[in-house]
Design a protein around this motif. Structure first.
Motif, short mmCIF file in Angstrom:
data_model
loop_
_atom_site.label_atom_id
_atom_site.label_comp_id
_atom_site.label_asym_id
_atom_site.label_seq_id
_atom_site.Cartn_x
_atom_site.Cartn_y
_atom_site.Cartn_z
N ASN A 1 0.87 -1.19 -0.03
CA ASN A 1 0.09 -0.05 -0.04
C ASN A 1 0.73 1.22 0.07
O ASN A 1 1.57 1.59 1.12
CB ASN A 1 -0.90 -0.18 1.27
CG ASN A 1 -2.02 1.14 1.25
OD1 ASN A 1 -1.76 2.31 0.84
ND2 ASN A 1 -3.19 1.02 1.60
N LEU A 2 1.05 1.87 -1.13
CA LEU A 2 1.76 3.09 -1.33
C LEU A 2 1.29 4.23 -0.49
O LEU A 2 1.98 5.07 0.19
CB LEU A 2 1.59 3.69 -2.89
CG LEU A 2 2.62 4.92 -3.00
CD1 LEU A 2 4.05 4.76 -2.74
CD2 LEU A 2 2.22 5.35 -4.51
N LEU A 3 0.07 4.25 -0.04
CA LEU A 3 -0.52 5.47 0.83
C LEU A 3 -0.03 5.21 2.22
O LEU A 3 0.44 6.35 2.66
CB LEU A 3 -1.96 5.53 0.70
CG LEU A 3 -2.67 6.60 1.57
CD1 LEU A 3 -2.19 8.05 1.05
CD2 LEU A 3 -4.28 6.23 1.33
N THR A 4 -0.03 4.27 2.67
CA THR A 4 0.39 3.93 4.17
C THR A 4 1.88 3.29 4.22
O THR A 4 2.23 3.20 5.22
CB THR A 4 -0.55 2.97 4.79
OG1 THR A 4 -0.59 1.55 3.94
CG2 THR A 4 -1.82 3.46 4.67
N ASN A 5 2.43 3.31 2.92
CA ASN A 5 3.78 2.89 3.19
C ASN A 5 4.04 1.49 3.89
O ASN A 5 4.69 1.17 4.68
CB ASN A 5 4.86 3.72 3.81
CG ASN A 5 5.05 4.99 2.79
OD1 ASN A 5 5.02 4.94 1.63
ND2 ASN A 5 4.82 6.31 3.28
#
Length: 269
Positions: free
Chosen positions: A36-40
């Motif tokens: 998940n790129l948003l939450t790294n």
């Protein structure tokens, strides 16, 4: 089958998250890895008898990024509390802010030296005579160019991750946004160094037309501007992501921790 969450650092675009997923999913024993790129973060399901947590972390590191078990992971450093995703995000934003501030500090004099004549022509901003005596004119072309080169070196060093990660991913056949930024900035800087040598040759051989040609086609300010603008965008993005994460955490905290239900005429907590 074990399910575990990992914190991932160093990602800048969807190509980064895809690369991490591919690097982990190709390991033997991995059932599925989702980034998940948003939450790294990354959720991984794997067979402990075939692949270990450290093997997964090593695969992410070899892909050019950082990884660590999320809060509650199986491996913890002795005597050190494990950092949550929120803590890591705050540290990254603090580092990003420091990098951005100092990049701007060095970029401002570069821009003024490179474009002082334009500031006067366009906006009527006067240029001090002492400044013109040192930096203006073909006879000062080497000083004009070399000073800009020295000033962009700290900017490039502060933002070295764009060059390190970008070129490493490029050579591994998986270019990402860092590759584009690093290539653009490095190309401008290298051309400027080439221009300094050409101007030096022109001065030594009395070819002042060559000196004038290259002194008006320097791009050192572009080399510093590219990475600084990207830093601004990333900092604003990190702030927005941080506020969103905080809002989500507060929203989740509104959910009741306990509920009283009626089962067969009996209230149960």
């Amino acid at each position: 089958m074990k399910h575990e969450k990992f914190n991932i650092t160093g990602m800048s675009c969807s190509a980064c998250s895809s690369r991490v997923e591919k690097a982990v999913n190709k390991l033997d024993g991995i059932d599925k890895a989702s980034v998940n790129l948003l939450t790294n973060s990354m959720q991984a399901s794997y067979d402990e008898n075939v692949v270990s947590e450290q093997d997964i972390i090593q695969a992410v590191v070899e892909a050019g990024y950082g990884a660590s078990p999320a809060e509650g992971g199986s491996q913890k450093q002795a005597g050190a509390p494990q950092k949550s995703a929120s803590d890591i995000a705050k540290e990254e934003m603090k580092s990003m802010k420091h990098r951005l501030i100092w990049s701007i500090v060095f970029l401002i004099p570069v821009m003024y030296i490179a474009m002082h004549h334009m500031f006067y022509e366009w906006f009527g901003i006067p240029v001090p005579e002492g400044f013109q005596y040192v930096f203006h004119g073909d006879e000062n072309a080497i000083t004009f160019a070399f000073t800009q080169f020295l000033l962009i070196l700290p900017i490039m060093y502060l933002n070295r991750k764009y060059y390190v990660n970008g070129f490493r991913n490029l050579f591994q056949g998986a270019p990402n946004m860092d590759s584009l930024v690093g290539m653009g900035s490095m190309a401008a800087a290298l051309y400027g160094v080439f221009a300094i040598f050409r101007m030096s040759w022109g001065m030594g051989h009395g070819d002042w037309a060559l000196v004038a040609q290259y002194s008006t086609n320097l791009y050192f300010e572009s080399a510093g501007m590219i990475v600084t603008l990207i830093d601004i965008g990333k900092y604003l993005e990190a702030r927005a992501k941080g506020k969103t994460s905080t809002a989500i955490e507060k929203l989740m905290d509104l959910a009741p921790k306990q509920a009283t239900v009626l089962r067969n005429g009996v209230e149960t907590v």
